[in-house]
Design a protein around this motif. Structure first.
Motif, PDB file in Angstrom:
ATOM      1  N   GLY A   1       0.849  -1.192   0.000  1.00 55.88           N
ATOM      2  CA  GLY A   1       0.000   0.000   0.000  1.00 55.88           C
ATOM      3  C   GLY A   1       0.877   1.232   0.000  1.00 55.88           C
ATOM      4  N   LEU A   2       1.644   1.387  -1.065  1.00 55.85           N
ATOM      5  CA  LEU A   2       2.666   2.430  -1.119  1.00 55.85           C
ATOM      6  C   LEU A   2       2.073   3.831  -0.958  1.00 55.85           C
ATOM      7  CD1 LEU A   2       5.645   3.113  -1.507  1.00 55.85           C
ATOM      8  CD2 LEU A   2       5.253   3.147  -3.979  1.00 55.85           C
ATOM      9  N   GLN A   3       1.022   4.144  -1.699  1.00 56.62           N
ATOM     10  CA  GLN A   3       0.458   5.488  -1.666  1.00 56.62           C
ATOM     11  C   GLN A   3      -0.219   5.775  -0.330  1.00 56.62           C
ATOM     12  OE1 GLN A   3       0.910   7.964  -3.921  1.00 56.62           O
ATOM     13  NE2 GLN A   3      -0.034   9.208  -2.316  1.00 56.62           N
ATOM     14  N   SER A   4      -0.993   4.819   0.180  1.00 56.74           N
ATOM     15  CA  SER A   4      -1.694   5.039   1.444  1.00 56.74           C
ATOM     16  C   SER A   4      -0.715   5.156   2.606  1.00 56.74           C
ATOM     17  CB  SER A   4      -2.693   3.905   1.707  1.00 56.74           C
ATOM     18  OG  SER A   4      -2.036   2.658   1.764  1.00 56.74           O
ATOM     19  N   SER A   5       0.351   4.342   2.595  1.00 59.65           N
ATOM     20  CA  SER A   5       1.341   4.423   3.668  1.00 59.65           C
ATOM     21  C   SER A   5       2.127   5.729   3.583  1.00 59.65           C
ATOM     22  CB  SER A   5       2.295   3.233   3.624  1.00 59.65           C
ATOM     23  OG  SER A   5       3.049   3.226   2.421  1.00 59.65           O
ATOM     24  N   ARG A   6       2.403   6.186   2.356  1.00 61.88           N
ATOM     25  CA  ARG A   6       3.078   7.475   2.187  1.00 61.88           C
ATOM     26  C   ARG A   6       2.197   8.601   2.747  1.00 61.88           C
ATOM     27  NH1 ARG A   6       3.531   7.522  -2.981  1.00 61.88           N
ATOM     28  NH2 ARG A   6       5.706   6.832  -3.218  1.00 61.88           N
TER      29      ARG A   6
END
Length: 363
Positions: free
Chosen positions: A219-224
């Motif tokens: 979940g790259l975008q959500s974690s960012r």
């Protein structure tokens, strides 16, 4: 007055403890790492729901009993304050007890279903994310420190105007309820305590600014979004709290030097006003960060997961990792930061100021 203050604080604590499972990182459930593929598992959802219902019901019963007890007969403010403090700790104890119960259940569920055995653990690094970091610069925190030094110098210059008995504590109504004999040290004691607190907040800010930004492989975008939101809003929130405390304690210091500037209404209303804005600020901070990663992304590779760091989290709450240079890391239960207990610098930043505050208070 006391009953209102303690009711507001207790209701706030009960609400936050009730909704915490829905504010933490999506892939962490009761302090346990859950692969993104299983975060919507019906049993996981049921655990969260049962926890929230249980804490809400028990908190409601305790708060209801407190209200009936406080309003049935005439109570002294001291009795109301003591009882209010006890129920606040009781609600926290209840929520923590349920947390550990469901922490154990979640670990068992994860192990029983072997959720991590067939998944490859992946660590993601994005060198560009630092350029998007919007945490405040450290020197912004010098502003309240300079204001406090100004209060201290003003007190020294106007030492002769101070009363023979210096207030050292203020009750819920804003009126001083403890005093000490006037001395050069006691006259600036309040500003010294404030200065130490400000330096502690500055140290925490610098340490969190230098902490690692951990991104999710699934979940790259959500974690960012969550990491950047946590960093941005926590720096603003800490500055907000420091400024509020500085204004309130600075006002108390000025009323000691110039008693006539404080009306009875202002002394009663100010603590409630500052309490209200801090609680509102805390709520906004928690919701802003807590909801920043709830958008579920489509997994490009369903056979991977983030690095499972459960072994570094004792009870899912206390982080011990000698290999992690971060002094502070994101909490696993709650919104905000916790110490990496394997890094001694964290103890210095938090414990040393607290010890100094205790020593100053005793002296």
């Amino acid at each position: 007055m006391s009953i209102i203050v303690f009711l507001v604080i207790t209701l706030f604590i009960a609400f936050i403890q009730t909704v915490i499972p829905y504010l933490v990182k999506r892939t962490v459930v009761f302090g346990v790492t859950i692969p993104d593929q299983y975060t919507q598992n019906p049993t996981i959802k049921a655990y969260k729901k049962r926890y929230s219902i249980s804490v809400a019901l028990l908190s409601g019963i305790i708060i209801g009993g407190y209200i009936i007890w406080a309003f049935t007969n005439e109570r002294l403010e001291e009795q109301v304050a003591i009882a209010g403090t006890i129920i606040e700790f009781a609600i926290i104890f209840i929520s923590v007890s349920w947390y550990f119960y469901y922490h154990g259940k979640t670990k068992q569920l994860k192990s029983k279903n072997k959720w991590v055995e067939n998944l490859k653990q992946v660590k993601v690094t994005d060198l560009s994310v630092r350029s998007q970091d919007e945490m405040l610069p450290w020197y912004i925190y010098l502003m309240p420190i300079l204001i406090t030094i100004g209060f201290m110098l003003y007190t020294i210059i106007n030492y002769e105007l101070l009363p023979d008995q210096i207030p050292t504590h203020w009750g819920p109504s804003g009126e001083p309820d403890a005093f000490t004999e006037k001395t050069p040290f006691s006259s600036i004691q309040l500003t010294l305590l404030l200065l130490v607190m400000q330096l502690m907040f500055l140290g925490i800010h610098i340490a969190t600014k230098n902490s690692g930004i951990k991104l999710s492989a699934t979940g790259l975008q959500s974690s960012r979004n969550r990491q950047l939101s946590l960093r941005k809003y926590s720096s603003w929130f800490m500055l907000f709290v420091v400024l509020v405390i500085t204004m309130l304690m600075g006002y108390f210091q000025l009323t000691t030097i110039h008693p006539n500037i404080a009306s009875d209404y202002a002394m009663a209303a100010l603590p409630l006003f500052f309490l209200a804005i801090v609680l509102i600020g805390t709520l906004i901070f928690g919701l802003k960060v807590g909801r920043s990663d709830k958008e579920i992304e489509i997994l490009e590779d369903e056979k991977i997961m983030d690095i499972d760091e459960d072994k570094y989290w004792k009870g899912g709450m206390f982080y011990f990792n000698k290999n992690d240079p971060s002094i502070f890391v994101e909490k696993r239960f709650g919104v905000g930061w916790t110490i990496n207990f394997a890094n001694p610098i964290g103890y210095i930043i938090v414990l040393v100021p607290l010890i100094i505050i205790i020593v100053i208070s005793i002296l």
